[in-house]
Design a protein around this motif. Structure first.
Motif, PDB file in Angstrom:
ATOM      1  N   GLY A   1      -8.226   7.521   3.275  1.00 56.39           N
ATOM      2  CA  GLY A   1      -8.538   6.735   4.457  1.00 56.39           C
ATOM      3  C   GLY A   1      -7.388   5.858   4.885  1.00 56.39           C
TER       4      GLY A   1
ATOM      5  N   SER B   1     -11.862  10.401  10.930  1.00 56.75           N
ATOM      6  CA  SER B   1     -11.975  10.649   9.490  1.00 56.75           C
ATOM      7  C   SER B   1     -12.755  11.929   9.215  1.00 56.75           C
TER       8      SER B   1
ATOM      9  N   THR C   1     -14.733   6.739   3.809  1.00 60.35           N
ATOM     10  CA  THR C   1     -14.051   6.068   4.903  1.00 60.35           C
ATOM     11  C   THR C   1     -15.050   5.643   5.975  1.00 60.35           C
TER      12      THR C   1
END
Length: 308
Positions: free
Chosen positions: A20, A271, A283
């Protein structure tokens, strides 16, 4: 587009994953460890002036980026490539932003790179560095926490076609064309356009567009899934102001609301698109923590808007 670990809204004990952080941080995709000589290629590109990349940021949270080199159908000169990277850096620091429209000046989108610069840096090592420079800029452009749209008027050719794929959406006007002409130049896309195109339209349609150097008009663009909307005929005028206004209206359907929420939406989609599932879930949890209990969330709870 940093996911701020110090945010007061983060869930207790929540830490962004390494994946992330890599995805959501600002800064270069390539590093010196991967052989990227950023300053060296910047200096070489700046030797080839012409045109500009103009950026206007509005208080409403919308930004307009204009590729401006009408004498060469808005082709990217060397200095324009450098300016694009600088404009992306400015947008990465713009915490109040929600959306971005990319357009070309004088009624056409972009015809790729200026052949004068291309010929001058024709050595393979220079070509690879230019490729990495533009891949870096366009990847960072796509990863901005802004919902973006390419407004295609006239022609988007070669690198200009690749630029459209670095946006979340693409709008076309009647009579416009997107064409990956790389094959005619003895090349393949090098600015990340092929990789992004596969994710947008699939491998079969990408093979058709690249292998056939197909002239994609608005109707074909809708059929392939490359284009998200066609502006009504007559929406534009000679200045392009009305066409831009129509694009803003189209984009507003997806950007109404507080900037922190819109930016969070873009981040969770990003993401999900780029990370492995488990990393994407973690994330998403971290991004959720930045808006949970925030002003917009508390106001919605007070209004009980969900159940009205």
């Amino acid at each position: 587009m940093v996911l701020c670990a110090a945010s007061c809204h983060l869930l207790r004990g929540s830490r962004p994953t390494a994946w992330g952080y890599l995805l959501l941080r600002s800064g270069s995709v390539y590093t010196a460890a991967s052989g990227f000589q950023r300053e060296e290629i910047r200096q070489k590109l700046q030797a080839f002036p012409g045109g500009s990349v103009d950026l206007v940021k509005r208080d409403s949270g919308i930004a307009v980026l204009t590729v401006n080199n009408p004498a060469r159908m808005n082709a990217f000169s060397g200095t324009m490539m450098v300016e694009l990277e600088e404009r992306v850096s400015q947008l990465e620091e713009w915490s109040e932003g929600k959306s971005l429209i990319i357009q070309g000046a004088a009624g056409t989108f972009c015809s790729g790179s200026d052949l004068n610069a291309v010929r001058a840096i024709s050595k393979p090592q220079d070509g690879i560095q230019m490729c990495m420079f533009m891949q870096d800029s366009l990847t960072r452009l796509l990863r901005l926490p802004l919902i973006s749209v390419a407004l295609v008027e006239g022609r988007a050719l070669g690198g200009g076609a690749e630029l459209t794929t670095a946006c979340d959406f693409r709008l076309m006007v009647p009579g416009s064309v997107i064409q990956f002409v790389h094959k005619h130049m003895g090349l393949v896309p090098g600015w990340g356009g092929a990789a992004r195109l596969v994710r947008i339209v699939g491998s079969q349609n990408t093979l058709k567009m690249l292998g056939g150097a197909v002239k994609v008009d608005p109707e074909m663009g809708l059929e392939f899934g490359l284009v998200d909307g066609v502006l009504e005929p007559g929406a534009g005028d000679e200045s392009g102001a009305s066409t831009l206004l129509e694009a803003e209206k189209w984009l507003s359907h997806y950007t109404q609301g507080p900037a922190p929420v819109i930016r969070a939406i873009k981040k969770v989609v990003l993401s999900g698109r780029e990370l492995p599932l488990e990393a994407a879930l973690r994330t998403e949890r971290d991004i959720f923590g930045t808006v949970w209990g925030g002003e917009a969330n508390m106001q919605a709870l007070a209004n009980k808007a969900k159940h009205k």
